[in-house]
Motif scaffolding. Sequence first.
Motif, PDB file in Angstrom:
ATOM      1  N   LYS A  39     -12.802 -15.914 -10.519  1.00  0.00           N
ATOM      2  CA  LYS A  39     -13.098 -16.450 -11.851  1.00  0.00           C
ATOM      3  C   LYS A  39     -12.483 -15.587 -12.940  1.00  0.00           C
ATOM      4  N   GLU A  40     -12.477 -14.270 -12.728  1.00  0.00           N
ATOM      5  CA  GLU A  40     -12.011 -13.340 -13.747  1.00  0.00           C
ATOM      6  C   GLU A  40     -10.621 -12.761 -13.455  1.00  0.00           C
ATOM      7  N   GLY A  41     -10.033 -13.144 -12.344  1.00  0.00           N
ATOM      8  CA  GLY A  41      -8.684 -12.678 -12.025  1.00  0.00           C
ATOM      9  C   GLY A  41      -8.606 -11.215 -11.651  1.00  0.00           C
ATOM     10  N   MET A  42      -9.582 -10.740 -10.903  1.00  0.00           N
ATOM     11  CA  MET A  42      -9.586  -9.337 -10.483  1.00  0.00           C
ATOM     12  C   MET A  42      -8.700  -9.154  -9.249  1.00  0.00           C
ATOM     13  N   TRP A  43      -7.971  -8.053  -9.236  1.00  0.00           N
ATOM     14  CA  TRP A  43      -7.106  -7.759  -8.100  1.00  0.00           C
ATOM     15  C   TRP A  43      -7.940  -7.415  -6.873  1.00  0.00           C
ATOM     16  N   HIS A  44      -7.566  -7.976  -5.725  1.00  0.00           N
ATOM     17  CA  HIS A  44      -8.251  -7.717  -4.463  1.00  0.00           C
ATOM     18  C   HIS A  44      -7.235  -7.845  -3.330  1.00  0.00           C
ATOM     19  N   LYS A  45      -7.683  -7.680  -2.093  1.00  0.00           N
ATOM     20  CA  LYS A  45      -6.758  -7.698  -0.957  1.00  0.00           C
ATOM     21  C   LYS A  45      -7.075  -8.854  -0.009  1.00  0.00           C
ATOM     22  N   PHE A  74       5.390  -5.672   4.965  1.00  0.00           N
ATOM     23  CA  PHE A  74       5.360  -5.149   3.600  1.00  0.00           C
ATOM     24  C   PHE A  74       4.008  -5.494   2.988  1.00  0.00           C
ATOM     25  N   THR A  75       3.748  -5.003   1.796  1.00  0.00           N
ATOM     26  CA  THR A  75       2.618  -5.452   0.975  1.00  0.00           C
ATOM     27  C   THR A  75       3.203  -6.047  -0.299  1.00  0.00           C
ATOM     28  N   ILE A  76       2.728  -7.213  -0.665  1.00  0.00           N
ATOM     29  CA  ILE A  76       3.285  -7.923  -1.816  1.00  0.00           C
ATOM     30  C   ILE A  76       2.162  -8.360  -2.743  1.00  0.00           C
ATOM     31  N   ASN A 132      -1.295  -8.395  -0.839  1.00  0.00           N
ATOM     32  CA  ASN A 132      -1.246  -8.970   0.503  1.00  0.00           C
ATOM     33  C   ASN A 132      -0.514  -8.069   1.492  1.00  0.00           C
ATOM     34  N   PRO A 133      -1.236  -7.231   2.253  1.00  0.00           N
ATOM     35  CA  PRO A 133      -0.605  -6.532   3.370  1.00  0.00           C
ATOM     36  C   PRO A 133      -0.197  -7.572   4.405  1.00  0.00           C
ATOM     37  N   TYR A 187       8.260 -15.456  -1.711  1.00  0.00           N
ATOM     38  CA  TYR A 187       7.456 -14.810  -0.670  1.00  0.00           C
ATOM     39  C   TYR A 187       7.838 -15.357   0.700  1.00  0.00           C
ATOM     40  N   TYR A 188       7.880 -16.678   0.822  1.00  0.00           N
ATOM     41  CA  TYR A 188       8.245 -17.282   2.106  1.00  0.00           C
ATOM     42  C   TYR A 188       9.636 -16.830   2.543  1.00  0.00           C
ATOM     43  N   VAL A 189      10.587 -16.797   1.602  1.00  0.00           N
ATOM     44  CA  VAL A 189      11.953 -16.375   1.936  1.00  0.00           C
ATOM     45  C   VAL A 189      11.963 -14.919   2.385  1.00  0.00           C
ATOM     46  N   LYS A 190      11.228 -14.074   1.686  1.00  0.00           N
ATOM     47  CA  LYS A 190      11.163 -12.649   2.040  1.00  0.00           C
ATOM     48  C   LYS A 190      10.589 -12.467   3.441  1.00  0.00           C
ATOM     49  N   VAL A 191       9.555 -13.221   3.755  1.00  0.00           N
ATOM     50  CA  VAL A 191       8.959 -13.123   5.088  1.00  0.00           C
ATOM     51  C   VAL A 191       9.972 -13.517   6.157  1.00  0.00           C
ATOM     52  N   MET A 192      10.655 -14.644   5.958  1.00  0.00           N
ATOM     53  CA  MET A 192      11.605 -15.110   6.965  1.00  0.00           C
ATOM     54  C   MET A 192      12.780 -14.139   7.125  1.00  0.00           C
ATOM     55  N   ASP A 193      13.266 -13.594   6.025  1.00  0.00           N
ATOM     56  CA  ASP A 193      14.340 -12.598   6.098  1.00  0.00           C
ATOM     57  C   ASP A 193      13.884 -11.369   6.882  1.00  0.00           C
TER      58      ASP A 193
END
Length: 209
Positions: free
Chosen positions: A27-33, A104-106, A121-122, A195-201
């Motif tokens: 709701k508040e846009g807090m960073w999490h994992k 990676f973590t993105i 996202n680890p 993100y999808y492209v980075k994962v596939m590469d």
Amino acid sequence: MSTDYMIDIYDGNMNLLGSVMRSQAHKEGMWHKAFHCWIVKKSPDKHHRVFLQLRGKNQATHPSLLDISSAGHLKSGETSHDGIKHIEEELGIKVDFKSLNKLFTINHVYEKDGYINHEFNPTYLLETNKDLTQFKLNPKEVDGLLEASVDDLKNLFNHKVNSIYVSGLFLDDDKYIPYTGAVSIKDFVPHEDSYYVKVMDTINRYFSN
């Protein structure tokens, strides 16, 4: 599993700030994992196959969309090591964390209709030789498990093609049945195309090494 529970929150540099309910974080846009794991079957012809989870139609977010093989929020106090529980709960296979390869973590940012997702996202790769029939899918969470080639997915999210073919299992009347069809970007959970492209590469580099 309840969709609301305590999760750790962070500042933009991934410094721990405390913990709140998951609903408040969105709701508040807090960073999490949130843990991401891409399960890939190596192919001798180098057309490696990625398993894509079809999210359940009753999921609170992004129902009936194709997603990462397995993913989920990390509860308060959990680390990426605990993320393997999502693989077991959703896909029914036991996994040793040591068998995962960190890609990676993105950072992921998504906002729609008052839902604000600011995630770290680890992201991991799990190489497998399992066939679809060896997964024990959870019908409460998973409406299907489909396969697509790494190169097809890369071409799709690079906008070189409008659609690709996938095949696998689809939940129909409480039973998983064979399925083959075409999908486009709109059929996927809205992570950034990059993100999808980075994962596939990164997957291709992993197998080339």
